[in-house]
Design a protein around this motif. Structure first.
Motif, PDB file in Angstrom:
ATOM      1  N   TRP A 241      -2.721  42.468  53.329  1.00  0.00           N
ATOM      2  CA  TRP A 241      -1.962  41.619  54.245  1.00  0.00           C
ATOM      3  C   TRP A 241      -0.550  41.366  53.703  1.00  0.00           C
ATOM      4  N   ILE A 242      -0.463  41.087  52.416  1.00  0.00           N
ATOM      5  CA  ILE A 242       0.848  40.835  51.801  1.00  0.00           C
ATOM      6  C   ILE A 242       1.731  42.079  51.901  1.00  0.00           C
ATOM      7  N   VAL A 243       1.143  43.243  51.613  1.00  0.00           N
ATOM      8  CA  VAL A 243       1.893  44.496  51.687  1.00  0.00           C
ATOM      9  C   VAL A 243       2.351  44.762  53.119  1.00  0.00           C
ATOM     10  N   LEU A 244       1.448  44.529  54.086  1.00  0.00           N
ATOM     11  CA  LEU A 244       1.789  44.744  55.495  1.00  0.00           C
ATOM     12  C   LEU A 244       2.986  43.897  55.912  1.00  0.00           C
ATOM     13  N   TRP A 245       2.938  42.595  55.648  1.00  0.00           N
ATOM     14  CA  TRP A 245       3.999  41.705  56.086  1.00  0.00           C
ATOM     15  C   TRP A 245       5.295  41.980  55.324  1.00  0.00           C
ATOM     16  N   ALA A 246       5.193  42.321  54.045  1.00  0.00           N
ATOM     17  CA  ALA A 246       6.399  42.631  53.267  1.00  0.00           C
ATOM     18  C   ALA A 246       7.062  43.900  53.798  1.00  0.00           C
ATOM     19  N   CYS A 247       6.271  44.933  54.050  1.00  0.00           N
ATOM     20  CA  CYS A 247       6.820  46.179  54.580  1.00  0.00           C
ATOM     21  C   CYS A 247       7.400  45.982  55.972  1.00  0.00           C
ATOM     22  N   TRP A 248       6.751  45.136  56.764  1.00  0.00           N
ATOM     23  CA  TRP A 248       7.259  44.833  58.106  1.00  0.00           C
ATOM     24  C   TRP A 248       8.638  44.178  58.034  1.00  0.00           C
ATOM     25  N   LEU A 249       8.781  43.194  57.157  1.00  0.00           N
ATOM     26  CA  LEU A 249      10.086  42.529  57.006  1.00  0.00           C
ATOM     27  C   LEU A 249      11.142  43.502  56.502  1.00  0.00           C
ATOM     28  N   ILE A 250      10.786  44.312  55.531  1.00  0.00           N
ATOM     29  CA  ILE A 250      11.746  45.278  54.984  1.00  0.00           C
ATOM     30  C   ILE A 250      12.180  46.268  56.057  1.00  0.00           C
ATOM     31  N   ALA A 251      11.206  46.799  56.807  1.00  0.00           N
ATOM     32  CA  ALA A 251      11.529  47.769  57.857  1.00  0.00           C
ATOM     33  C   ALA A 251      12.384  47.127  58.947  1.00  0.00           C
ATOM     34  N   GLY A 252      12.011  45.910  59.360  1.00  0.00           N
ATOM     35  CA  GLY A 252      12.768  45.231  60.408  1.00  0.00           C
ATOM     36  C   GLY A 252      14.191  44.924  59.991  1.00  0.00           C
ATOM     37  N   LEU A 253      14.366  44.436  58.773  1.00  0.00           N
ATOM     38  CA  LEU A 253      15.706  44.098  58.288  1.00  0.00           C
ATOM     39  C   LEU A 253      16.539  45.363  58.046  1.00  0.00           C
ATOM     40  N   THR A 254      15.893  46.439  57.608  1.00  0.00           N
ATOM     41  CA  THR A 254      16.609  47.707  57.466  1.00  0.00           C
ATOM     42  C   THR A 254      17.087  48.209  58.823  1.00  0.00           C
ATOM     43  N   HIS A 255      16.226  48.069  59.823  1.00  0.00           N
ATOM     44  CA  HIS A 255      16.582  48.438  61.195  1.00  0.00           C
ATOM     45  C   HIS A 255      17.810  47.643  61.655  1.00  0.00           C
ATOM     46  N   VAL A 256      17.801  46.349  61.391  1.00  0.00           N
ATOM     47  CA  VAL A 256      18.927  45.474  61.744  1.00  0.00           C
ATOM     48  C   VAL A 256      20.191  45.914  61.002  1.00  0.00           C
ATOM     49  N   TYR A 257      20.050  46.210  59.711  1.00  0.00           N
ATOM     50  CA  TYR A 257      21.201  46.586  58.882  1.00  0.00           C
ATOM     51  C   TYR A 257      21.856  47.870  59.383  1.00  0.00           C
ATOM     52  N   LEU A 258      21.055  48.863  59.736  1.00  0.00           N
ATOM     53  CA  LEU A 258      21.613  50.131  60.207  1.00  0.00           C
ATOM     54  C   LEU A 258      22.489  49.921  61.435  1.00  0.00           C
ATOM     55  N   PHE A 259      22.013  49.113  62.368  1.00  0.00           N
ATOM     56  CA  PHE A 259      22.800  48.864  63.574  1.00  0.00           C
ATOM     57  C   PHE A 259      24.005  47.980  63.287  1.00  0.00           C
ATOM     58  N   TYR A 260      23.858  47.047  62.371  1.00  0.00           N
ATOM     59  CA  TYR A 260      24.984  46.175  62.011  1.00  0.00           C
ATOM     60  C   TYR A 260      26.131  47.010  61.444  1.00  0.00           C
ATOM     61  N   GLU A 261      25.807  47.890  60.519  1.00  0.00           N
ATOM     62  CA  GLU A 261      26.840  48.725  59.905  1.00  0.00           C
ATOM     63  C   GLU A 261      27.436  49.700  60.920  1.00  0.00           C
ATOM     64  N   THR A 262      26.605  50.224  61.793  1.00  0.00           N
ATOM     65  CA  THR A 262      27.100  51.164  62.799  1.00  0.00           C
ATOM     66  C   THR A 262      28.004  50.476  63.807  1.00  0.00           C
ATOM     67  N   ARG A 263      27.582  49.310  64.278  1.00  0.00           N
ATOM     68  CA  ARG A 263      28.353  48.610  65.302  1.00  0.00           C
ATOM     69  C   ARG A 263      29.629  47.981  64.755  1.00  0.00           C
ATOM     70  N   LEU A 264      29.527  47.339  63.622  1.00  0.00           N
ATOM     71  CA  LEU A 264      30.651  46.553  63.128  1.00  0.00           C
ATOM     72  C   LEU A 264      31.594  47.366  62.260  1.00  0.00           C
ATOM     73  N   HIS A 265      31.031  48.244  61.442  1.00  0.00           N
ATOM     74  CA  HIS A 265      31.855  48.982  60.489  1.00  0.00           C
ATOM     75  C   HIS A 265      31.946  50.476  60.796  1.00  0.00           C
ATOM     76  N   LYS A 266      31.403  50.869  61.953  1.00  0.00           N
ATOM     77  CA  LYS A 266      31.474  52.268  62.402  1.00  0.00           C
ATOM     78  C   LYS A 266      30.871  53.238  61.385  1.00  0.00           C
ATOM     79  N   ALA A 267      29.857  52.773  60.667  1.00  0.00           N
ATOM     80  CA  ALA A 267      29.175  53.640  59.700  1.00  0.00           C
ATOM     81  C   ALA A 267      28.414  54.738  60.448  1.00  0.00           C
ATOM     82  N   SER A 268      28.187  55.831  59.756  1.00  0.00           N
ATOM     83  CA  SER A 268      27.491  56.954  60.375  1.00  0.00           C
ATOM     84  C   SER A 268      26.209  57.259  59.609  1.00  0.00           C
ATOM     85  N   PHE A 269      25.085  57.239  60.313  1.00  0.00           N
ATOM     86  CA  PHE A 269      23.791  57.559  59.726  1.00  0.00           C
ATOM     87  C   PHE A 269      23.139  58.672  60.545  1.00  0.00           C
TER      88      PHE A 269
END
Length: 397
Positions: A241-269
């Motif tokens: 359960w701990i691993v599931l929720w930790a991985c979920w948060l990491i994946a979700g925040l990584t998802h947010v970060y990719l779009f943040y950098e792309t939208r705001l700083h025009k980063a390319s992934f």
């Protein structure tokens, strides 16, 4: 998304799924109500908040696909697959899914026609309309229903396969990922003309569909892992359960970060990285939401839990109509340089979309005969306690 179906030989009801539906529709409303803000509020110090809700809550479609598959296989796997079952299955989908899809396709087509193209001949637009209906493009959100119709056409084949060869059930999850990612990679690298509207095709969501199939079939065996409760705790489960929720948060925040950098700083992934992170985020989300639903049932007052469950019951109708409220709300943008008023305006859009859609759909469910033609098969509210399992059985549509 929601249609009522009382089945013979029913397995035990899982009323908590209504809470998962409610959380999924909230996710959809967050994403759609913040879409304009992610473009218009990029100079705001609070852009990261809009970006967060727009991406982290991007779990509605994938969760509904999982739920649809989960409920279908949970209820149908133990039943004989015969002509009577197939006739009943497709009759309900035709009446409660395809018909509302057509109704709202016409509804949004007419709105767009008179709002943006009043000078065009309506008769000349009919062929264009038919093309959009047949490809799920009549309005931006209707692709989801189009996807589900594709899954319904394939459901008897998968049900037959998993029933005839039970050992294949344990391979359903890896097969789902293989089919989905095979489609992604073939579309990106193997086709001379890639599919432009990839998100409108069911292969893009097979990991969720076959995950739902496997968990629906295995649910009686795995429910003690899904339900976080003191009586179910073991060292291995607690760690998982701990691993599931930790991985979920990491994946979700990584998802947010990719779009943040792309939208705001025009980063390319690489686009494949976006697909991978979203896939991980979406798959883990459905498991987290199921666990959350059981926690909510135990921790929140019954009256509040039942209200949330009611939102889940109406989620299909709310999904269909909510863009109507956003469309007209955005016709009157707030012309001000005062930041806090702009924030209130965007919050107001979410509030109007949720409350307005909820009121309208609930009103139709209670008082309007034949409301199923537009909103699918909805139940009238009944006095019940969700933790007693007295909710009517629902099938995702």
């Amino acid at each position: 998304m929601v249609s009522i179906e009382i089945l013979p030989q029913e397995r035990a009801n899982i009323p908590e799924l209504m809470l998962v539906r409610a959380m999924a529709i909230i996710g959809v409303l967050f994403v759609h109500s913040t879409s304009f803000a992610t473009m218009n509020m990029m100079n705001s110090n609070y852009f990261f908040i809009y970006n967060f809700f727009n991406i982290f809550m991007k779990i509605g479609t994938t969760t509904f696909i999982f739920l649809s598959s989960f409920v279908l296989f949970y209820n149908y796997y133990s039943r004989p697959l015969n002509n009577q079952l197939l006739r009943s299955f497709y009759k309900k989908r035709l009446l409660y899914i395809v018909l509302p899809y057509l109704v709202f396709s016409v509804f949004y087509f007419m709105i767009l026609h008179y709002a943006y193209y009043p000078d065009r001949s309506l008769s000349m637009e009919v062929s264009n309309f038919m093309d959009k209906v047949l490809t799920g493009k009549a309005y931006t959100h209707l692709y989801f229903v189009y996807i589900n119709i594709q899954f319904y056409l394939m459901f008897p084949l998968f049900l037959w396969l998993l029933k005839k060869y039970p050992n294949t059930v344990k391979w359903a999850i890896p097969a789902g990922f293989a089919l989905q990612w095979g489609f992604f990679l073939l579309n990106k690298y193997g086709l001379d003309t890639p599919v432009s509207n990839r998100g409108s095709w069911s292969f893009s969501y097979f990991s969720y569909y076959l995950l739902g199939a496997a968990l629906g079939i295995y649910y009686p065996k795995i429910k003690e892992w899904i339900i976080i409760a003191k009586k179910n705790v073991t060292a291995v489960r607690l760690l998982s359960w701990i691993v599931l929720w930790a991985c979920w948060l990491i994946a979700g925040l990584t998802h947010v970060y990719l779009f943040y950098e792309t939208r705001l700083h025009k980063a390319s992934f690489n686009t494949t990285l976006f697909d991978l992170v979203w896939n991980i985020h979406g798959v883990l989300t459905v498991l987290v939401l199921m666990q959350t639903a059981f926690i909510v049932t135990k921790k929140l007052p019954k009256a509040l839990t039942n209200r949330i469950a009611r939102l889940g019951e109406l989620s299909f109708g709310i999904y269909l109509i909510h863009p109507f409220f956003l469309f007209f709300y955005r016709q009157y943008p707030l012309d001000t340089g005062t930041a806090w008023l702009l924030h209130l305006w965007y919050i107001g859009g979410f509030g109007l979309t949720l409350i307005g859609s909820w009121i309208v759909v609930d009103f139709f469910a209670r008082y309007v005969p034949f409301s199923w033609i537009a909103f699918g098969n909805m139940s009238k509210p009944v006095k019940r306690s969700i933790d007693q399992g007295t909710l009517a059985k629902k099938l995702d549509a």
